[in-house]
Design a protein around this motif. Structure first.
Motif, PDB file in Angstrom:
ATOM      1  N   MET A 107       0.921  -1.136   0.151  1.00 15.25           N
ATOM      2  CA  MET A 107      -0.185  -0.099  -0.068  1.00 15.25           C
ATOM      3  C   MET A 107       0.904   1.192   0.037  1.00 15.25           C
ATOM      4  O   MET A 107       1.961   1.198   1.164  1.00 15.25           O
ATOM      5  N   ILE A 108       0.665   2.161  -1.079  1.00 15.47           N
ATOM      6  CA  ILE A 108       1.309   3.284  -0.937  1.00 15.47           C
ATOM      7  C   ILE A 108       0.369   4.592  -0.247  1.00 15.47           C
ATOM      8  O   ILE A 108       1.858   5.177   0.154  1.00 15.47           O
ATOM      9  N   ALA A 109      -0.529   4.904  -0.332  1.00 15.99           N
ATOM     10  CA  ALA A 109      -0.777   5.510   1.276  1.00 15.99           C
ATOM     11  C   ALA A 109      -2.005   4.708   1.148  1.00 15.99           C
ATOM     12  O   ALA A 109      -2.840   3.750   0.986  1.00 15.99           O
ATOM     13  N   GLU A 110      -2.282   5.403   2.425  1.00 16.20           N
ATOM     14  CA  GLU A 110      -3.429   5.034   3.289  1.00 16.20           C
ATOM     15  C   GLU A 110      -3.843   5.880   4.708  1.00 16.20           C
ATOM     16  O   GLU A 110      -3.216   6.317   4.936  1.00 16.20           O
TER      17      GLU A 110
ATOM     18  N   ALA B   7      -7.310  16.880   2.907  1.00 18.98           N
ATOM     19  CA  ALA B   7      -6.579  16.512   4.149  1.00 18.98           C
ATOM     20  C   ALA B   7      -5.645  15.757   3.690  1.00 18.98           C
ATOM     21  O   ALA B   7      -4.565  15.438   4.766  1.00 18.98           O
ATOM     22  N   MET B   8      -5.786  14.561   2.445  1.00 22.59           N
ATOM     23  CA  MET B   8      -4.258  14.458   2.154  1.00 22.59           C
ATOM     24  C   MET B   8      -3.556  15.152   2.091  1.00 22.59           C
ATOM     25  O   MET B   8      -1.974  14.302   2.152  1.00 22.59           O
ATOM     26  N   LEU B   9      -2.765  15.896   1.920  1.00 21.00           N
ATOM     27  CA  LEU B   9      -2.366  17.029   1.775  1.00 21.00           C
ATOM     28  C   LEU B   9      -2.028  17.634   2.958  1.00 21.00           C
ATOM     29  O   LEU B   9      -0.888  18.919   2.744  1.00 21.00           O
ATOM     30  N   ASN B  10      -2.044  17.640   4.032  1.00 27.15           N
ATOM     31  CA  ASN B  10      -1.902  18.442   4.902  1.00 27.15           C
ATOM     32  C   ASN B  10      -2.493  19.688   5.309  1.00 27.15           C
ATOM     33  O   ASN B  10      -1.800  20.587   5.933  1.00 27.15           O
ATOM     34  N   LEU B  11      -3.115  20.385   4.584  1.00 28.65           N
ATOM     35  CA  LEU B  11      -3.980  21.799   4.316  1.00 28.65           C
ATOM     36  C   LEU B  11      -4.957  21.557   5.437  1.00 28.65           C
ATOM     37  O   LEU B  11      -5.351  23.295   5.401  1.00 28.65           O
ATOM     38  N   ILE B  12      -5.055  20.710   6.146  1.00 28.96           N
ATOM     39  CA  ILE B  12      -6.895  21.374   7.269  1.00 28.96           C
ATOM     40  C   ILE B  12      -6.244  20.041   8.277  1.00 28.96           C
ATOM     41  O   ILE B  12      -5.885  19.109   8.092  1.00 28.96           O
TER      42      ILE B  12
ATOM     43  N   GLY C  27      -8.379  10.422  12.511  1.00 31.98           N
ATOM     44  CA  GLY C  27      -8.003   9.778  11.793  1.00 31.98           C
ATOM     45  C   GLY C  27      -6.491  10.039  11.759  1.00 31.98           C
ATOM     46  O   GLY C  27      -6.292  10.262  12.114  1.00 31.98           O
ATOM     47  N   SER C  28      -6.084   9.534  10.333  1.00 35.82           N
ATOM     48  CA  SER C  28      -4.711   9.199   9.849  1.00 35.82           C
ATOM     49  C   SER C  28      -4.415   9.231   8.523  1.00 35.82           C
ATOM     50  O   SER C  28      -5.061   8.824   7.851  1.00 35.82           O
ATOM     51  N   VAL C  29      -3.003   9.712   7.704  1.00 35.15           N
ATOM     52  CA  VAL C  29      -3.214   9.936   6.790  1.00 35.15           C
ATOM     53  C   VAL C  29      -1.750   9.315   6.614  1.00 35.15           C
ATOM     54  O   VAL C  29      -0.683  10.013   7.551  1.00 35.15           O
ATOM     55  N   GLU C  30      -1.671   7.867   6.540  1.00 34.29           N
ATOM     56  CA  GLU C  30       0.383   7.714   6.380  1.00 34.29           C
ATOM     57  C   GLU C  30       0.623   6.986   4.451  1.00 34.29           C
ATOM     58  O   GLU C  30      -0.133   6.939   3.580  1.00 34.29           O
ATOM     59  N   PHE C  31       1.882   8.067   3.966  1.00 36.70           N
ATOM     60  CA  PHE C  31       2.044   7.857   2.593  1.00 36.70           C
ATOM     61  C   PHE C  31       4.135   7.204   2.636  1.00 36.70           C
ATOM     62  O   PHE C  31       4.429   7.547   3.784  1.00 36.70           O
ATOM     63  N   PHE C  32       3.623   5.843   2.002  1.00 36.24           N
ATOM     64  CA  PHE C  32       4.954   4.865   1.776  1.00 36.24           C
ATOM     65  C   PHE C  32       5.167   4.301   3.441  1.00 36.24           C
ATOM     66  O   PHE C  32       6.345   4.310   3.725  1.00 36.24           O
ATOM     67  N   GLY C  33       4.293   4.106   4.174  1.00 39.74           N
ATOM     68  CA  GLY C  33       4.352   3.631   5.725  1.00 39.74           C
ATOM     69  C   GLY C  33       4.179   5.051   6.390  1.00 39.74           C
ATOM     70  O   GLY C  33       4.797   4.827   7.397  1.00 39.74           O
ATOM     71  N   LEU C  34       4.695   6.169   6.281  1.00 44.31           N
ATOM     72  CA  LEU C  34       4.680   7.421   7.061  1.00 44.31           C
ATOM     73  C   LEU C  34       4.064   7.832   7.678  1.00 44.31           C
ATOM     74  O   LEU C  34       3.408   8.838   6.811  1.00 44.31           O
TER      75      LEU C  34
END
Lengths: 217, 239
Positions: free
Chosen positions: B1-4, B46-51, B56-63
């Motif tokens: 998964m590249i993004a979760e 939310a995925m871009l951390n603009l708000i 909840g949480s957003v992860e890209f590349f496991g980070l």
């Protein structure tokens, strides 16, 4: 930070911010409230913040791979660069008045505040007020420019009036020294002005970073 | 998964994003569909951390995004079909500034995309049509070798020919191993090129699955995805 400053200067800045820097030369105008020159410089910077809003600069910057607080730091850095450039021009004008034009009758008989190091110190205080009230106020919302600028304008003119009047208080005549008279006092006053500028700017930067962090873009 | 994206919640006075969760995989195109006001842009923000989300949480590349924003943004690309940046600055000046933020900037790719999209670098965004503005944003996003592209309504304002070209570009990016996530309210875009469908309705994820599974699960026999989504949305509207 170089890249952010470059973005500010190349994309976000209004050309008026640069065109208004020479208003520092108002320090050469005799019988004129020279500190209005400092206000005009800040008016030029204000135009860049209008531009910031109209060009979606804040969201664009937030999408770049930089920390949110670096966006704020970039804006402050840009503002300080413009203010610093204007202060240099003011200093050049003051040195010309102190040396080459020391004997110019029009400056000797100046009825308003003399353009000396104390005047530059006052210009730094005005820049500090701009940074604290306007720039800091802008970062409460990251889009409202009108209200912070009105508050700044309402504050800056009484400050100019105080700076112009202070020499009339008995014992404080030295602040209006002409040429190289009372040069040590003048230099000390300049250092105080720069210190006030730094305190106002850095304190405002700290709060602006905190406020901007809380904003939804 | 590249993004979760896990359980994102965000409450506004007149709208609420509720427990939004889905995942994005490498080498796949995910179409994010929903009607206007369903919560697509809020989710993208939310995925871009603009708000700031309420949960909840957003992860890209496991980070986690919040702690690794800079690194993640270098590896992701964003483009919007609805916003124009620096309308009176020349494209070459915008690109020249942007590229300095990315060590991964690929000048050759940038030249290729400006040529492919027929972008004149001496023009300003105000001189571009809406479709060309989208292409400009895309060229910038594609030129720093992003591993995942987040595109907010990239096809809005595009003519059918440009849209087709763009969807073809998505397929090429997918073949290169990138993940493409694009929001849209144009169902035919999803039908044409999406591998996964993420369907949002009234701030909730109603479906997040592979296109084939979506058809199996939700479509009646002989029904197109468009008809299925219209039926589902009609049902949601009548709730």
């Amino acid at each position: 930070m170089n890249n952010i400053l470059r973005k500010e200067m190349k994309l976000s800045a209004s050309v008026l911010s640069y065109l208004f820097i020479p208003f520092g030369l108002m320090f050469l105008i005799p019988n004129y409230p020279v500190l209005c020159g400092a206000f005009f410089v800040t008016l030029g910077i204000f135009q860049s913040f209008q531009n910031t809003r109209e060009t979606n600069d804040i969201v664009f910057s937030a999408l770049l791979p930089i920390a949110k607080k670096d966006i704020v730091k970039g804006k402050y850095l840009f503002v300080c660069v413009i203010e610093g450039a204007a202060a240099l021009i003011m200093t050049a004008a003051v040195i010309i008045r102190m040396t080459i034009l020391e004997k110019a009758e029009i400056y000797i008989n100046n009825t308003l505040m003399n353009a000396n190091f104390f005047a530059i110190a006052c210009a730094f205080v005005i820049f500090g007020l701009f940074n604290a009230i306007f720039v800091g106020g802008f970062f409460r919302t990251a889009y409202k420019t009108g209200v912070p600028f009105v508050i700044y304008t309402v504050s800056v003119f009484p400050a100019i009036f105080v700076a112009e009047s202070i020499r009339h208080i008995p014992g404080l005549e030295g602040v209006n020294a002409f040429g190289t008279d009372k040069i040590i006092l003048q230099i000390l006053l300049l250092i105080c002005g720069i210190a006030v500028f730094l305190i106002l700017t850095l304190t405002s930067l700290k709060f602006a970073c905190k406020n901007f962090e809380k904003i939804d873009l | 998964m590249i993004a979760e994206i896990k359980g994102i919640c965000k409450k506004y006075p007149s709208f609420e994003l509720k427990d939004v969760s889905f995942g994005l995989e490498k080498g796949r195109i995910a179409g994010f569909i929903g009607r206007n006001g369903a919560g697509k842009t809020t989710t993208v923000k939310a995925m871009l951390n603009l708000i700031h989300t309420d949960g909840g949480s957003v992860e890209f590349f496991g980070l986690p995004l919040k702690e690794n924003e800079k690194e993640i943004k270098i590896r992701t690309g964003y483009s919007s079909g609805t916003v124009s940046w620096y309308p009176r600055k020349k494209i070459k000046d915008i690109a020249d500034t942007v590229k300095r933020f990315y060590d991964t900037w690929d000048e050759e790719a940038y030249r290729r995309y400006t040529q492919l999209f027929e972008l004149d670098e001496n023009k300003t965004p105000t001189e571009l049509s809406e479709g060309m503005k989208v292409k400009l944003n895309l060229a910038l996003a594609l030129s720093h070798k992003a591993e995942i592209l987040i595109l907010d309504e990239p096809t809005s304002g595009l003519d059918p020919f440009s849209r087709n070209e763009l969807l073809e570009t998505f397929r090429e990016l997918k073949n290169d191993g990138a993940a493409v996530f694009f929001s849209t309210h144009i169902i035919s875009d999803i039908e044409k090129c999406a591998d996964d469908i993420i369907y949002i309705s009234k701030g909730r994820i109603a479906a997040a699955t592979a296109k084939e599974d979506f058809i199996k699960k939700y479509s009646a026999e002989g029904e197109s995805i468009e008809d299925t989504l219209l039926r589902l949305e009609g049902g949601a509207g009548n709730e």
